[in-house]
Design an enzyme around this catalytic site. Structure first.
Site, PDB file in Angstrom:
ATOM      1  N   VAL A  60       0.942  -1.046  -0.135  1.00  0.00           N
ATOM      2  CA  VAL A  60       0.084   0.145   0.165  1.00  0.00           C
ATOM      3  C   VAL A  60       0.787   1.249  -0.187  1.00  0.00           C
ATOM      4  CG1 VAL A  60      -1.937   1.134   1.048  1.00  0.00           C
ATOM      5  CG2 VAL A  60      -1.955  -1.283   0.984  1.00  0.00           C
ATOM      6  N   GLY A  63       2.113   1.421  -3.417  1.00  0.00           N
ATOM      7  CA  GLY A  63       1.100   2.089  -4.200  1.00  0.00           C
ATOM      8  C   GLY A  63       0.785   3.490  -4.103  1.00  0.00           C
ATOM      9  N   GLU A  64       0.679   4.035  -2.821  1.00  0.00           N
ATOM     10  CA  GLU A  64       0.278   5.484  -2.425  1.00  0.00           C
ATOM     11  C   GLU A  64       1.212   6.374  -3.025  1.00  0.00           C
ATOM     12  OE1 GLU A  64      -2.056   8.223   0.913  1.00  0.00           O
ATOM     13  OE2 GLU A  64      -1.592   6.064   1.364  1.00  0.00           O
ATOM     14  N   SER A  65       2.208   5.842  -2.741  1.00  0.00           N
ATOM     15  CA  SER A  65       3.698   6.831  -3.238  1.00  0.00           C
ATOM     16  C   SER A  65       3.465   7.287  -4.549  1.00  0.00           C
ATOM     17  CB  SER A  65       4.673   6.211  -2.685  1.00  0.00           C
ATOM     18  OG  SER A  65       5.028   5.880  -1.112  1.00  0.00           O
ATOM     19  N   SER A  68       0.022   9.000  -5.764  1.00  0.00           N
ATOM     20  CA  SER A  68      -0.213  10.457  -5.075  1.00  0.00           C
ATOM     21  C   SER A  68       0.733  11.257  -5.882  1.00  0.00           C
ATOM     22  CB  SER A  68       0.016  10.596  -3.624  1.00  0.00           C
ATOM     23  OG  SER A  68      -0.997   9.884  -2.775  1.00  0.00           O
TER      24      SER A  68
END
Length: 142
Positions: A60, A63-65, A68
């Site tokens: 996660v 993925g978020e890095s 975003s």
């Protein structure tokens, strides 16, 4: 911190901006960064749960890095993208080597972006699918 990507090198923009302290601690490395997609990799070693599997939260974070950061590239100067929803489905467990995340925009709107990040192991087997939604807004005044 640069606000806009130079037209010729999104990877340089992303590396100059940085992925943040957590991504650095986890060893995430940017590989490619364009308007069409973003790619990064992360070592399994140092990011495992007690039984030796890559921690689900590590997928996660990767993925978020990516999602975003790519949303912020899309947002442009004077705007900021912030995550408002994220989910992940883990379908395989990585136990060694590296995982690679490929981030593809699904929707790039004025106020919302949606990205899908497919994370694979060294044998190109899908381990996790992450989807993130970012809200795009004007950057607060300093």
């Amino acid at each position: 911190m640069p606000e806009t990507a130079p037209s010729s090198d999104g990877l340089e923009w992303a590396r100059d901006r940085g992925l943040g302290a957590l991504a650095e601690k986890m060893g995430i490395e940017l590989v490619e960064f364009t308007l069409e997609r973003a790619i990064a990799r992360m070592p399994v070693a140092g990011n495992t749960q007690p039984v030796g599997l890559l921690h689900g939260g590590a997928y996660v974070v990767l993925g978020e890095s990516l999602g975003s950061m790519h949303a912020n590239l899309h947002a442009g100067p004077g705007r900021l993208a912030v995550g408002i929803d994220i989910n992940a489905t883990h379908t395989r467990s990585a136990t060694e080597g590296w995982v690679t995340g490929v981030c593809t925009p699904l929707h790039l709107g004025r106020s919302l972006t949606v990205h899908e990040i497919v994370v694979t192991d060294d044998r190109d087997r899908r381990c996790s699918t992450v989807r993130i939604t970012n809200m795009v807004r004007d950057r607060p005044a300093s």
